[in-house]
Enzyme design. Structure first.
Site, PDB file in Angstrom:
ATOM      1  N   ASP A 296      38.577  78.094  66.057  1.00  0.00           N
ATOM      2  CA  ASP A 296      38.809  79.242  66.914  1.00  0.00           C
ATOM      3  C   ASP A 296      38.225  80.470  66.224  1.00  0.00           C
ATOM      4  O   ASP A 296      38.029  80.464  65.006  1.00  0.00           O
ATOM      5  CB  ASP A 296      40.269  79.445  67.349  1.00  0.00           C
ATOM      6  CG  ASP A 296      41.272  79.448  66.229  1.00  0.00           C
ATOM      7  OD1 ASP A 296      42.425  79.074  66.478  1.00  0.00           O
ATOM      8  OD2 ASP A 296      40.915  79.815  65.081  1.00  0.00           O
TER       9      ASP A 296
ATOM     10  N   ASN B 255      41.872  67.495  55.326  1.00  0.00           N
ATOM     11  CA  ASN B 255      41.584  68.587  56.251  1.00  0.00           C
ATOM     12  C   ASN B 255      42.024  69.897  55.604  1.00  0.00           C
ATOM     13  O   ASN B 255      43.045  69.942  54.922  1.00  0.00           O
ATOM     14  CB  ASN B 255      42.392  68.319  57.537  1.00  0.00           C
ATOM     15  CG  ASN B 255      42.072  69.236  58.681  1.00  0.00           C
ATOM     16  OD1 ASN B 255      40.896  69.405  59.022  1.00  0.00           O
ATOM     17  ND2 ASN B 255      43.084  69.827  59.290  1.00  0.00           N
TER      18      ASN B 255
ATOM     19  N   GLU C  21      45.579  70.658  53.946  1.00  0.00           N
ATOM     20  CA  GLU C  21      45.718  71.930  53.235  1.00  0.00           C
ATOM     21  C   GLU C  21      46.278  71.771  51.826  1.00  0.00           C
ATOM     22  O   GLU C  21      47.284  72.381  51.470  1.00  0.00           O
ATOM     23  CB  GLU C  21      46.553  72.897  54.090  1.00  0.00           C
ATOM     24  CG  GLU C  21      45.895  73.123  55.446  1.00  0.00           C
ATOM     25  CD  GLU C  21      46.718  73.967  56.422  1.00  0.00           C
ATOM     26  OE1 GLU C  21      47.809  74.435  56.043  1.00  0.00           O
ATOM     27  OE2 GLU C  21      46.265  74.151  57.559  1.00  0.00           O
TER      28      GLU C  21
ATOM     29  N   HIS D 124      38.981  78.147  61.368  1.00  0.00           N
ATOM     30  CA  HIS D 124      39.692  79.270  61.986  1.00  0.00           C
ATOM     31  C   HIS D 124      38.977  80.539  61.519  1.00  0.00           C
ATOM     32  O   HIS D 124      39.220  81.034  60.419  1.00  0.00           O
ATOM     33  CB  HIS D 124      41.159  79.296  61.533  1.00  0.00           C
ATOM     34  CG  HIS D 124      41.954  78.136  62.037  1.00  0.00           C
ATOM     35  ND1 HIS D 124      42.278  77.983  63.371  1.00  0.00           N
ATOM     36  CD2 HIS D 124      42.478  77.059  61.403  1.00  0.00           C
ATOM     37  CE1 HIS D 124      42.980  76.868  63.528  1.00  0.00           C
ATOM     38  NE2 HIS D 124      43.110  76.292  62.341  1.00  0.00           N
TER      39      HIS D 124
ATOM     40  N   GLU E 252      39.416  72.448  63.891  1.00  0.00           N
ATOM     41  CA  GLU E 252      40.383  73.361  64.518  1.00  0.00           C
ATOM     42  C   GLU E 252      39.713  74.697  64.860  1.00  0.00           C
ATOM     43  O   GLU E 252      40.248  75.771  64.598  1.00  0.00           O
ATOM     44  CB  GLU E 252      41.569  73.619  63.571  1.00  0.00           C
ATOM     45  CG  GLU E 252      42.288  72.365  63.138  1.00  0.00           C
ATOM     46  CD  GLU E 252      43.492  72.624  62.223  1.00  0.00           C
ATOM     47  OE1 GLU E 252      43.975  71.671  61.605  1.00  0.00           O
ATOM     48  OE2 GLU E 252      43.922  73.778  62.115  1.00  0.00           O
TER      49      GLU E 252
HETATM   50  O1  9MR Z   1      48.664  75.830  66.253  1.00  0.00           O
HETATM   51  C1  9MR Z   1      49.792  75.421  65.512  1.00  0.00           C
HETATM   52  C2  9MR Z   1      50.979  76.314  65.863  1.00  0.00           C
HETATM   53  O2  9MR Z   1      51.381  76.088  67.198  1.00  0.00           O
HETATM   54  C3  9MR Z   1      52.121  76.036  64.909  1.00  0.00           C
HETATM   55  O3  9MR Z   1      53.163  76.958  65.148  1.00  0.00           O
HETATM   56  C4  9MR Z   1      51.623  76.144  63.486  1.00  0.00           C
HETATM   57  C5  9MR Z   1      52.738  75.886  62.503  1.00  0.00           C
HETATM   58  O4  9MR Z   1      52.329  75.931  61.190  1.00  0.00           O
HETATM   59  O5  9MR Z   1      50.576  75.241  63.267  1.00  0.00           O
HETATM   60  C6  9MR Z   1      49.459  75.528  64.045  1.00  0.00           C
HETATM   61  O6  9MR Z   1      48.402  74.652  63.758  1.00  0.00           O
HETATM   62  C7  9MR Z   1      47.917  74.666  62.427  1.00  0.00           C
HETATM   63  C8  9MR Z   1      47.431  73.277  62.104  1.00  0.00           C
HETATM   64  O7  9MR Z   1      48.449  72.338  62.319  1.00  0.00           O
HETATM   65  C9  9MR Z   1      46.905  73.186  60.678  1.00  0.00           C
HETATM   66  N1  9MR Z   1      45.913  74.163  60.407  1.00  0.00           N
HETATM   67  C10 9MR Z   1      46.246  75.536  60.796  1.00  0.00           C
HETATM   68  C11 9MR Z   1      46.709  75.596  62.247  1.00  0.00           C
HETATM   69  C12 9MR Z   1      46.992  77.029  62.646  1.00  0.00           C
HETATM   70  O8  9MR Z   1      48.055  77.557  61.919  1.00  0.00           O
END
Ligand code: 9MR
Length: 538
Positions: free
Chosen positions: A268, A201, A160, A237, A266
């Site tokens: 969803d 990513n 990111e 997402h 990722e």
């Molecule tokens: O799914 C993850 C969630 O459990 C955490 O609280 C969160 C914290 O920032 O991160 C989520 O996963 C993220 C991933 O690591 C990077 N891309 C976005 C995902 C969704 O926020």
């Protein structure tokens, strides 16, 4: 399992013959889990895993193990999990994920090394010079821990790094180190594991837009500069209320054309709650489109869904009133989106009947007593070559995704005549290549030594540990001994064993064939230390 599937396939085959004008031919193994269909297409299908339910819920474990062949730690490999205070590394969650993957013949995608989020305050408060050193140390420790573990194949090195308008994200990384932190991170990661695929990513980069174009330009520049970047992850997402990005396939293809692999990392697809049949159907279309986009791009190596059950998803906690973003409901029931993923993976290229061209005659090098390197000129295909198989006669010795592979587990002093066959996503196989013969060398003496230690015993049972050392780099070992009485192994870890009467043989696990290695076991019977423990190297 196998015979039942053959029976079903036969029944479906007969049915489709009888009704051939009314029904399309059903693909073989139509009810098989996602991972089988994905593998047949040369792709992986992954899920994010959360350590809590992995430890406590058997339904979660069963689906994760059965349906997916790649896993990503949802949180357990992030900086705040692995190095919460400076120099204090903890890998309990990360190791839990890696062990689960190893048990279930899955690959692990490491997530994530350099990110603005979930990075502890102590990192953010460092000076520029200290921050760069901390980044190097973190990468080399975390990546280095799994560098020799064959299960961990790839990493999100930088996550990111861009704003929506395509400028660099104004994170503490960028503020203190400038854009160079990205190239540095990839170089540190390559140094820590020369074999892992290293990815950048991001989210909102699935379609062609300002953000994805900025990422595209960065990847092109990094490649031109020789920075070791191998792959690009598109998080995906999505939300049904915002529409499906129209040009996912073209976008992935333009990155692939830069010479990198691409992957959906990722996935969803959330919706405004409550769920209903119409929203479910729209969601299913989004999933289908994503899978089809990946299938259509040869360098799209696979796709990962960000969890699989609505029971455990980050979405409701983050987007108020939204949810139901995954392919199983909260009770582990399959949703229409599951069927969409399944059918897209199972279908697709069934009308491709053209076989790949014949691979070149194999060249053999680096022959040892148990291994040999085989390379050949690549095949081409109208859709795309997805892999190769190396045979000795009718015995398959190895599969490969590129035009080279190291054969292992060969017998010493043995002649092999090998040929190569290419395959495509539709299952078409090429004509066999010309053959090449070679002979493995003899077994060098004194290759490995096993030391047996009785750890603990109690009435009726005991625990022991065996450590294996070696004087040269070997790729596998087998330890053997004979118990003095009626001792029987009840459980053994870090190896696989057979016991016939008092005679025991233990072979290395997939990840510890290169000593030093240690395995342990519990057994019934009186605590024993057998004499004459042998070790044979492969
Ligand atoms: O799914 C993850 C969630 O459990 C955490 O609280 C969160 C914290 O920032 O991160 C989520 O996963 C993220 C991933 O690591 C990077 N891309 C976005 C995902 C969704 O926020």
């Amino acid at each position: 399992m196998k015979p039942a599937r053959v029976a079903i396939a036969t029944a479906i085959g007969l049915l489709s013959v009888a009704l051939s004008t009314a029904l399309p031919a059903a693909p073989a193994g139509a009810s098989a889990p996602l991972r089988e269909h994905a593998a047949a297409k040369g792709k992986f299908i992954g899920t994010a895993l959360a350590t809590g339910p992995l430890a406590s819920e058997s339904a979660y474990r069963t689906i994760a193990a059965t349906e997916f062949d790649q896993v990503t730690a949802e949180n357990a490999m992030k900086w705040d999990a692995t190095q919460p205070s400076q120099g204090q590394f903890t890998f309990s969650g990360a190791d839990q994920i890696v062990a689960f993957a190893a048990q279930n013949n899955q690959q692990v995608h490491g997530h994530t090394l350099v990110w603005h989020s979930q990075t502890p305050g102590w990192v953010q408060n460092l000076s520029a010079a200290q921050l760069r050193t901390a980044m190097q140390n973190h990468i080399s420790t975390v990546v280095g821990r799994y560098a020799d573990n064959p299960v961990v194949r790839s990493w999100d090195v930088v996550n990111e790094a861009f704003e929506e308008n395509g400028s660099y994200r104004n994170s503490f990384w960028y503020q203190k180190l400038g854009e160079g932190y990205i190239a540095d991170a990839f170089r540190f990661a390559r140094a820590a594991d020369p074999d892992a695929k290293l990815c950048i990513n991001d989210y909102n980069v699935e379609g062609i837009n300002a953000k994805s174009t900025a990422m595209y330009n960065l990847v092109r520049t990094l490649r031109q500069q020789g920075v070791p970047i191998d792959c690009v992850g598109f998080q995906a997402h999505l939300a049904i209320q915002y529409g499906f990005p129209g040009d996912v396939q073209q976008n992935m293809q333009r990155f692939a054309d830069l010479g990198v692999d691409v992957r959906l990392t990722e996935i969803d697809v959330r919706m405004q709650m409550p769920r209903d049949a119409t929203k479910d159907a729209t969601q299913a279309t989004y999933y289908r489109n994503l899978v089809n986009a990946c299938l259509a791009v040869t360098r799209c190596v696979g796709m990962t869904i960000w969890g699989f059950t609505d029971k455990h998803s980050w979405v409701p906690d983050t987007f108020q009133g939204q949810g139901a973003a995954l392919i199983y409901d909260e009770n582990y029931g399959k949703k229409p989106s599951y069927n969409a993923v399944h059918d897209a993976l199972a279908g697709g290229t069934s009308n491709d009947t053209q076989k790949p061209t014949r691979p070149g005659k194999p060249a053999v090098s680096d022959v040892t007593g148990s291994s040999a390197r085989v390379t050949w000129t690549a095949s081409t295909d109208n859709v795309g070559v997805t892999g190769y198989d190396v045979y000795s006669g009718t015995t398959k010795l190895a599969g490969a995704t590129t035009n080279a592979v190291t054969l292992t587990g060969l017998s010493p002093n043995t002649s092999y005549t090998v040929h190569v066959v290419a395959r495509d996503a539709a299952g078409n196989t090429s004509d066999p290549s010309d053959t090449t013969s070679f002979t493995t060398t003899g077994t060098p003496a004194g290759d490995c030594t096993a030391t047996y230690r009785l750890v603990n015993s109690w009435p009726g049972g005991f625990q022991a540990e065996v450590s294996v050392t070696s004087t040269r780099a070997i790729t596998g070992w087998t330890v053997g001994w004979t118990f003095p009485g009626d001792q029987k192994i009840t459980q053994l870890w870090n190896g696989t064993h057979t016991q016939t009467g008092a005679t025991v043989s233990v072979k290395n696990a997939s990840w510890n064939g290169r000593p030093p290695a240690t395995f342990g076991f519990t057994a019934s019977g009186a605590g024993a230390t057998p004499s004459g423990v042998t070790c044979t190297a492969q």
